[in-house]
Design an enzyme around this catalytic site. Structure first.
Site, PDB file in Angstrom:
ATOM      1  NE  ARG A 268      -3.475   2.152   2.601  1.00  0.00           N
ATOM      2  CZ  ARG A 268      -3.133   3.535   3.227  1.00  0.00           C
ATOM      3  NH1 ARG A 268      -2.106   3.726   3.774  1.00  0.00           N
ATOM      4  NH2 ARG A 268      -4.256   4.470   3.275  1.00  0.00           N
TER       5      ARG A 268
ATOM      6  CB  SER B 114     -12.093  -1.436   3.118  1.00  0.00           C
ATOM      7  OG  SER B 114     -10.902  -1.672   2.965  1.00  0.00           O
TER       8      SER B 114
ATOM      9  CE  LYS C  90      -6.743   3.012   5.412  1.00  0.00           C
ATOM     10  NZ  LYS C  90      -7.558   1.885   5.063  1.00  0.00           N
TER      11      LYS C  90
END
Length: 218
Positions: free
Chosen positions: A45, A111, A138
């Protein structure tokens, strides 16, 4: 990855990459030692890295670690670098559409942060539910949902679930008791000064908890 037992084993500790502060080679080295410490999956990521660079890093990770490598958001990058699968957010390609274009055995994660995202998550191989706790990794993750809501969303999706968002090793017993298949972490492992030791702490906590506590149904 079609074997449920193998999938559950792979989901125990997902180490998510944080940044390229030490370059691509440094990131791959951190991932390698995290796996040596007990990480069972690596998710690539890197939100602000171009596709060509992502493919190169993905190929290096696949070659370096003996656990599944998953690419965040980018099915194209995952396929190009030979990754085991991709993890898709709610605003990415829907799981049903993704399933139609990936080969058999390609792992799809989704998610889930609220009830509106359950139906999409229910079509995935596994779900990442959170943020369970507050997180700075995040910025767009939203408010913490807590362990009880994690458990409710996990049950609603009916899929093996990773708990994500501010997770520390001390949270493992409560999360496994709530039905988590495992945890996904950014800062706590690959962002730690010693990723091997950090992963080992999570791994030891999981082994201890699974030995002592019956798993929730689902």
């Amino acid at each position: 990855m079609t074997d449920p037992g193998a999938l559950r084993d792979a989901l125990a500790l997902c180490a998510i990459t944080d940044d390229l502060r030490d370059g691509a080679d440094g990131l791959v080295a951190r991932a390698r030692v995290a796996v040596a410490g007990g990480a069972t999956m690596v998710q690539l990521r890197l939100k602000h890295v171009d596709a060509r660079t992502l493919v190169g890093i993905g190929r290096a990770l696949v070659a370096a670690v003996a656990v599944p490598v998953i690419v965040n958001d980018r099915i194209d990058v995952a396929l190009a670098c030979g990754a085991a699968g991709a993890h898709l957010g709610f605003d990415d390609l829907p799981i049903a559409a993704a399933r139609a274009i990936v080969p058999p055995g390609f792992l799809l994660g989704a998610s889930v942060g609220d009830e509106d995202e359950v139906a999409n998550g229910a079509l995935a191989d596994y779900v990442g539910i959170g943020p369970v706790f507050g997180t700075t990794s995040k910025p767009d993750a939203g408010d913490a949902i807590g362990v009880a809501r994690f458990a409710a969303l996990r049950e609603a999706t009916g899929r093996p679930a990773l708990a994500i968002g501010g997770v520390e090793a001390e949270h493992v017993p409560a999360l496994l008791a709530a039905g988590a298949a495992g945890v996904a972490v950014i800062r706590a492992v690959l962002g730690a000064p010693d990723p091997c030791t950090a992963a080992a702490m999570f791994s030891a906590g999981m082994r201890r908890t699974r030995h002592e506590t019956p798993r929730a149904n689902g």
